[in-house]
Design an enzyme around this catalytic site. Structure first.
Site, PDB file in Angstrom:
ATOM      1  N   TYR A 120      -0.342  -5.409  -5.244  1.00  8.19           N
ATOM      2  CA  TYR A 120       0.800  -5.013  -5.443  1.00  8.19           C
ATOM      3  C   TYR A 120       1.626  -4.760  -6.136  1.00  8.19           C
ATOM      4  O   TYR A 120       2.526  -4.536  -6.905  1.00  8.19           O
ATOM      5  CB  TYR A 120       1.201  -4.879  -3.915  1.00  8.19           C
ATOM      6  CG  TYR A 120       2.575  -3.890  -3.349  1.00  8.19           C
ATOM      7  CD1 TYR A 120       2.227  -2.481  -2.901  1.00  8.19           C
ATOM      8  CD2 TYR A 120       3.615  -3.863  -3.382  1.00  8.19           C
ATOM      9  CE1 TYR A 120       3.330  -1.278  -2.621  1.00  8.19           C
ATOM     10  CE2 TYR A 120       4.905  -2.988  -3.558  1.00  8.19           C
ATOM     11  CZ  TYR A 120       4.299  -1.725  -3.082  1.00  8.19           C
ATOM     12  OH  TYR A 120       5.604  -1.019  -2.187  1.00  8.19           O
TER      13      TYR A 120
ATOM     14  N   SER B 287       6.000  -4.698   9.652  1.00  3.39           N
ATOM     15  CA  SER B 287       7.001  -4.856   9.050  1.00  3.39           C
ATOM     16  C   SER B 287       8.402  -4.117   9.659  1.00  3.39           C
ATOM     17  O   SER B 287       9.679  -4.442   9.770  1.00  3.39           O
ATOM     18  CB  SER B 287       6.545  -5.461   7.673  1.00  3.39           C
ATOM     19  OG  SER B 287       6.458  -4.486   6.951  1.00  3.39           O
TER      20      SER B 287
ATOM     21  N   ASP C 234       9.476   3.148   3.482  1.00  2.88           N
ATOM     22  CA  ASP C 234       8.637   2.307   5.130  1.00  2.88           C
ATOM     23  C   ASP C 234       9.612   2.371   5.593  1.00  2.88           C
ATOM     24  O   ASP C 234       9.943   2.998   7.142  1.00  2.88           O
ATOM     25  CB  ASP C 234       7.903   1.419   5.095  1.00  2.88           C
ATOM     26  CG  ASP C 234       6.894   1.343   4.227  1.00  2.88           C
ATOM     27  OD1 ASP C 234       6.320   2.644   4.198  1.00  2.88           O
ATOM     28  OD2 ASP C 234       6.189   0.560   3.787  1.00  2.88           O
TER      29      ASP C 234
ATOM     30  N   GLY D 289      -1.244  -4.882  10.046  1.00  5.85           N
ATOM     31  CA  GLY D 289      -2.077  -4.785   8.864  1.00  5.85           C
ATOM     32  C   GLY D 289      -3.102  -3.556   8.786  1.00  5.85           C
ATOM     33  O   GLY D 289      -4.039  -4.019   8.191  1.00  5.85           O
TER      34      GLY D 289
END
Length: 382
Positions: free
Chosen positions: A224, A128, A172, A122
């Site tokens: 998002y 993730s 990411d 978070g």
């Protein structure tokens, strides 16, 4: 957490030693935000914080998942029955990777997996992605799939997009899969070409601080996705495939075709942040790392005012850090909470950290987590 302890925990859970251990890092993005799903440029670096996976191959169609970081026992699934968007909490991320690999035609017949992570959740530091990439790398090795790091990153992104339901770009996963120690990753998300850019902060007497505001963000909450949709609408209105094709050199009248003020702001941010990545690369190549600071602060203003994904805590980090002598600062990641990065002379790091903590206390906010980071290695077998 050590690799030895993760292996021992796996054996206690599943009754046999794992076939192997793998690690994949979280990431922090120096500059280039909300550009990756617009085929743009980004400049992330891997964190020292990692997710470690102990994994054994199975041939019976059973997938068993366990996390040391989440309350609960083993999650058992059938690989043939994996369904996108079916929930499942944390387990959806590794399960989604299995689904994405199988959907792409790769013969993953099952696995036993135990995971343990030091990546803050978070905080906008890609916990993730580290979970997805470490699972993908382990299965790639165990099943002899022969996939490249960019291919693994794309499949991990597909797991998050289509299986979990978060419309993230590929930055990411690429940072976690491909970054190198001592370098930032200059990534072109259009074709996944990349260059390792030396980023030796200590040599120049600098530190990069990550400030975790403790405000939890969740990219699945719609904000998002709304910005992604707005960027895509802007590209259509401008007659281009993606906003990558719009440059900061375009005349202002080109953007005048955007009569929706919200979409205009989104487009302006993406175009200007692509240019900021290129400016930052030029400064790093010239050895002018200190001059990157103002570019970070400029990027934060764009995220705050044009994209509107900041929050009071992130704004306070930037304001307090710069007032205390930082070279520059900005929020990093998807926003609405999470973390900021602060570039600072090493000798000022303690004072800047103290100033940010004091500002949070005076505002009545939860004390932030502040820690220095250096560019770490990407995903690997241990």
């Amino acid at each position: 957490m050590t690799s030895t302890s993760v292996a021992a925990d796996f054996e206690a859970l599943y009754g046999a030693a794992p076939d192997g251990l793998w690690a994949a890092p979280g990431r922090v993005n120096l500059i280039g935000e909300y550009t990756d799903f617009n085929d743009g440029f980004v400049l992330p670096l891997a964190l020292p914080h990692t997710t470690v996976a102990a994994v054994s191959r199975r041939e019976d169609g059973v997938l068993r998942l366990h996390s040391a970081d989440v309350d609960g026992g083993i999650v058992q699934l059938e690989v043939d029955a994996l369904e996108p968007l079916s929930g499942g909490g944390w387990a959806a991320y590794p399960a989604g990777v299995v689904w994405a690999l199988r959907e792409a035609g790769h013969p993953v017949a099952g696995a036993d997996v135990h995971l343990a992570s030091t990546v803050p959740t978070g905080a906008g530091l890609s916990s993730s992605a580290s979970l997805e990439v470490v699972t993908a790398l382990a299965l790639n090795d165990l099943f002899g799939l022969g996939l490249s790091r960019p291919e693994l990153a794309r499949l991990a992104q597909r797991a998050e997009n289509a299986f979990v339901g978060v419309p993230c770009g590929v930055m990411d996963q690429m940072a976690s899969a491909c970054a190198e120690e001592g370098h930032a990753l200059h990534l072109d998300t259009r074709d996944l070409s990349y260059r390792q850019v030396p980023f030796d902060l200590a040599r120049e007497g600098l530190q990069l601080l990550v400030v975790d505001t403790r405000v939890k963000h969740a990219l699945g909450d719609g904000a998002y996705a709304e910005r992604r949709a707005g960027c895509e609408a802007g590209a259509r209105a401008l007659g281009v495939t993606t906003l990558r094709e719009v440059s900061a050199a375009h005349p202002p009248e080109a953007l005048a075709r955007l009569n929706d003020e919200t979409i205009l702001r989104y487009v302006r941010h993406v175009v200007s942040d692509n240019a900021r990545v290129e400016r930052t690369i030029a400064l790093l190549d010239a050895g002018a790392t200190r001059a990157v600071g103002p570019v970070l602060t400029e990027g934060h203003a764009s995220l705050r005012d044009d994209l509107r994904v900041s929050c009071p805590e992130l704004d306070l980090v930037v304001e307090a850090a710069n007032a205390a002598g930082a070279l520059g600062a900005r929020m990093t990641g998807g926003g609405f909470g999470g973390s900021a990065v602060v570039l600072v002379d090493a000798e000022r790091a303690e004072a800047v950290s103290a100033a940010v903590g004091k500002a949070f206390a005076e505002a009545g906010y939860t004390a932030p987590g502040i820690f220095p980071v250096v560019p770490a290695a990407g995903a690997r077998r241990l």
